[in-house]
Design an enzyme around this catalytic site. Structure first.
Site, PDB file in Angstrom:
ATOM      1  N   CYS A 160      -1.390  11.439  -6.299  1.00 23.31           N
ATOM      2  CA  CYS A 160      -2.415  11.764  -5.306  1.00 23.31           C
ATOM      3  C   CYS A 160      -2.271  13.217  -4.862  1.00 23.31           C
ATOM      4  CB  CYS A 160      -2.301  10.842  -4.089  1.00 23.31           C
ATOM      5  SG  CYS A 160      -2.807   9.155  -4.410  1.00 23.31           S
ATOM      6  N   LYS A 172       0.849  -1.190   0.000  1.00 20.55           N
ATOM      7  CA  LYS A 172       0.000   0.000   0.000  1.00 20.55           C
ATOM      8  C   LYS A 172       0.885   1.240   0.000  1.00 20.55           C
ATOM      9  CE  LYS A 172      -4.162   1.931   1.068  1.00 20.55           C
ATOM     10  NZ  LYS A 172      -5.402   1.722   0.320  1.00 20.55           N
TER      11      LYS A 172
END
Length: 437
Positions: free
Chosen positions: A170, A58
């Site tokens: 992001c 992740k």
């Protein structure tokens, strides 16, 4: 290899292996960072799959965080599209760098604890799967600190990290757009990393080495943007070994019409979109960047991958490996087995023995190939119709087992009634003779 020779191969003999950033992957498939990648338990399942070539963590922040409030995910099963506004929940960088955690993820046992993990996997000396760490700092300084923590790991831990994926797709910096959409900011980040860690990332230039570095990019919808990005990345090809493209497409708003509100609570319902709808965008980004990037920078394709044919398209467009996100989210690790089987089947049916045979082999449009495609579609339709007719005829000629059983029961019941009636008539005749008797 001729089509006849390849088609005679068994599916398991079709080679899906690849090399990304100098690291050998036994399969070109692995997980995208995000779905089912946040814990040791989830990553162990990815690593345990016989059809994944690597395992990716992740995207980690400097410290752990829980992410946005629920509900923050919505799957549209009709369109195959998913939406998320997770807020990057993760365990923090130290969790994904912990040696014991890495060993658990990779399924290491006491029998192989003494293996030489410093040997490059492409030599075949390292049997465990490549483990890739994804970073997504909230600030530039966070990213530098996390890179430094990787550089400062013990020899055993560092040897088990095969690559670093720096997520620049992001919106992490307050008041700034998605980092990789801001060309000046993108250049500054790579320049800073080069200044601080350049010697670590250039082979042979430092006694302390970092694993190969790559960056994850958002989708670009403008061709000029794509060229600008490629130019910036090429300027830093001394530190970049690969890119991953594309991340989710931002600013999507899924609405639940039954109650006239967004499906997602966080961020006023706005979310990143992934899944089937992104495949064509992902293919375009992969293909155009492959044409513009230095050959030393490999590409990992991601976005809308659901089937083996999707994988084939990505490899043709110029991807060395393919990440799977939304389908992994929905189906779990079994998706890698299905997609690998479909990929091998396509390669076998089309006369190829490995994915490397079709790498970056997308052909330009031609009238001849367009006509060939039409003929192939017509032939496929004829085969489909023939199979349907045969199936219909088979059904009409031979009733199903269930239908046959029902008919037999009905006939048996009718015969039973007839026999009963005959017996009753005979009984009545014996017991109550007619006057003539």
């Amino acid at each position: 290899m001729s089509a006849a020779t390849a088609s005679n191969k068994k599916e398991e003999d079709i080679d899906l292996s690849t090399v990304v950033a100098g690291v050998f992957f036994s399969s070109c498939l692995y997980n995208a960072s995000g779905p089912r990648s946040g814990t040791v338990e989830a990553l162990k399942k990815v690593a345990a799959s016989a059809n994944t070539g690597a395992v990716l963590s992740k995207s980690a922040t400097l410290t752990s965080q829980t992410g946005n409030p629920l509900p923050r995910i919505h799957h549209d099963d009709v369109t195959g599209t998913s939406f998320n506004s997770e807020g990057l929940p993760n365990q923090g960088i130290d969790y994904y760098l912990d040696l014991d955690n890495i060993k658990q993820i990779l399924g290491e046992t006491n029998d192989n604890d003494n293996d030489d993990h410093s040997e490059n996997q492409s030599t075949g000396g390292k049997k465990i799967k490549p483990y890739i760490v994804s970073l997504s700092g909230k600030t530039m300084e966070d990213n530098l600190v996390m890179l430094q923590r990787i550089a400062s790991l013990s020899k055993d831990a560092l040897a088990r990290i095969s690559a670093i994926e720096l997520n620049l797709a992001c919106p992490n910096i307050v008041g700034k757009p998605i980092l990789a959409y801001d060309m000046e900011q993108l250049g500054d980040v790579l320049k800073r990393i080069s200044q601080v860690f350049g010697s670590y990332l250039q082979s042979g230039s430092s006694s302390l080495q970092l694993p190969p570095l790559g960056v994850k990019l958002p989708p670009y919808l403008d061709m000029m943007q794509l060229q600008q990005v490629a130019d910036i990345l090429n300027q830093h090809s001394n530190i970049l070994s690969f890119i991953t493209t594309i991340n989710t497409m931002g600013n999507a708003l899924p609405i639940d019409l039954s109650v006239q509100q967004p499906y997602i609570l966080a961020n006023s319902g706005l979310a990143g979109m992934s899944g089937r709808a992104l495949k064509a965008h992902a293919l375009a980004n992969v293909h155009q960047l492959r044409q513009s990037l230095a050959s030393s920078i490999d590409i990992v394709g991601v976005g809308g991958i659901e089937t083996g044919e999707d994988v084939i398209a990505m490899i043709l467009a110029g991807a060395k490996a393919v990440q799977i996100g939304t389908v992994h989210w929905k189906e779990g690790p079994s998706c890698f087995d299905r997609i690998a089987q479909e990929t091998r089947q396509w390669l076998r049916d089309h006369g190829y023995s490995s994915v490397s045979d079709i790498y970056n082999q997308l052909q330009p449009w031609s009238k001849e190939r367009a006509n060939q495609a039409r003929l192939l579609r017509k032939e496929a339709e004829k085969v489909k119709q023939k199979n349907q007719q045969q199936q219909l005829q088979s059904t009409q000629k031979a009733p199903s087992t269930e239908t046959s059983a029902q008919l037999w029961k009905l006939l048996s019941a009718i015969l039973a009634v007839i026999v009963a009636a005959l017996c009753a008539d005979k009984w009545n005749t014996r017991c109550y003779p007619t006057s003539s008797e």
